[in-house]
Design a protein around this motif. Structure first.
Motif, short mmCIF file in Angstrom:
data_model
loop_
_atom_site.label_atom_id
_atom_site.label_comp_id
_atom_site.label_asym_id
_atom_site.label_seq_id
_atom_site.Cartn_x
_atom_site.Cartn_y
_atom_site.Cartn_z
N PHE A 32 34.30 -33.68 -42.53
CA PHE A 32 33.66 -33.97 -41.33
C PHE A 32 32.72 -32.77 -40.69
O PHE A 32 33.37 -31.70 -40.53
CB PHE A 32 34.55 -34.56 -40.14
CG PHE A 32 34.04 -34.87 -39.02
CD1 PHE A 32 33.47 -35.99 -38.82
CD2 PHE A 32 34.16 -33.99 -37.84
CE1 PHE A 32 32.92 -36.31 -37.75
CE2 PHE A 32 33.78 -34.07 -36.70
CZ PHE A 32 32.77 -35.43 -36.42
N VAL A 33 31.45 -33.03 -40.67
CA VAL A 33 30.71 -31.85 -40.22
C VAL A 33 29.81 -32.45 -39.08
O VAL A 33 29.17 -33.40 -39.23
CB VAL A 33 29.91 -31.19 -41.35
CG1 VAL A 33 29.05 -29.91 -40.56
CG2 VAL A 33 30.66 -30.74 -42.33
N ASP A 34 30.02 -32.05 -37.86
CA ASP A 34 28.98 -32.63 -36.84
C ASP A 34 28.40 -31.42 -35.94
O ASP A 34 28.52 -30.22 -36.15
CB ASP A 34 29.80 -33.50 -35.98
CG ASP A 34 30.86 -32.82 -35.12
OD1 ASP A 34 31.37 -31.55 -35.41
OD2 ASP A 34 31.32 -33.32 -34.01
N PHE A 35 27.39 -32.14 -35.25
CA PHE A 35 26.66 -31.08 -34.38
C PHE A 35 25.97 -31.72 -33.21
O PHE A 35 25.61 -33.03 -33.35
CB PHE A 35 25.60 -30.41 -35.42
CG PHE A 35 24.61 -31.22 -36.08
CD1 PHE A 35 23.40 -31.84 -35.77
CD2 PHE A 35 25.11 -31.77 -37.20
CE1 PHE A 35 22.68 -32.59 -36.13
CE2 PHE A 35 24.39 -32.73 -38.08
CZ PHE A 35 23.12 -33.13 -37.39
N ALA A 36 25.43 -31.10 -32.05
CA ALA A 36 24.86 -31.48 -31.07
C ALA A 36 23.75 -30.67 -30.38
O ALA A 36 23.80 -29.55 -30.71
CB ALA A 36 25.89 -31.86 -30.12
N ALA A 37 22.95 -31.36 -29.63
CA ALA A 37 21.81 -30.48 -29.06
C ALA A 37 21.33 -31.42 -27.89
O ALA A 37 21.49 -32.73 -27.66
CB ALA A 37 20.71 -30.30 -30.16
N GLU A 38 20.46 -30.94 -27.14
CA GLU A 38 19.80 -31.25 -25.76
C GLU A 38 18.50 -32.11 -26.20
O GLU A 38 17.96 -33.17 -25.51
CB GLU A 38 19.95 -30.54 -24.86
CG GLU A 38 21.16 -30.19 -24.13
CD GLU A 38 21.12 -29.05 -22.91
OE1 GLU A 38 20.15 -28.91 -22.59
OE2 GLU A 38 22.21 -28.80 -22.51
N ASN A 39 18.07 -31.62 -27.42
CA ASN A 39 16.77 -32.25 -27.42
C ASN A 39 16.27 -32.51 -28.95
O ASN A 39 16.96 -31.67 -29.73
CB ASN A 39 15.48 -31.59 -26.60
CG ASN A 39 15.29 -30.19 -27.09
OD1 ASN A 39 15.23 -29.74 -27.90
ND2 ASN A 39 15.37 -29.31 -26.05
N ASP A 40 15.21 -32.80 -29.30
CA ASP A 40 14.63 -33.09 -30.74
C ASP A 40 14.63 -31.88 -31.54
O ASP A 40 14.93 -31.70 -32.58
CB ASP A 40 13.44 -33.91 -30.70
CG ASP A 40 13.59 -35.23 -30.38
OD1 ASP A 40 14.61 -35.82 -30.36
OD2 ASP A 40 12.66 -36.05 -30.16
#
Length: 75
Positions: A32-40
């Motif tokens: 399981f590898v995830d990531f996040a960000a506020e914009n493109d």
């Protein structure tokens, strides 16, 4: 749903209206590898960091990094 590709890995990216962020997960591997960000523009960079981090982590623990399946079968 959008698919990102980098170094043989693929990730799906979705927008979370509740959290107001983009959230991505590498697909096609058991880890399981995830990531996040506020914009493109940030999500692509975060995806690259997640893949590189996953590869580095596997090297540190002596594990062969899994690869996303290509979808083709060699006969």
């Amino acid at each position: 749903m959008n698919i990102l590709k980098y170094k043989g890995y693929q990730a799906k990216v979705e927008y979370s209206a509740e959290d107001e962020i983009l959230h991505g997960t590498i697909i096609g591997i058991n880890d399981f590898v995830d990531f996040a960000a506020e914009n493109d523009s940030e999500i692509v960079s975060e995806f690259h960091k997640a893949v590189d981090g996953y590869i580095d982590f596997c090297k540190e623990v002596g594990k062969e990094p899994e690869k996303t399946c290509s979808g083709s079968i060699n006969a």
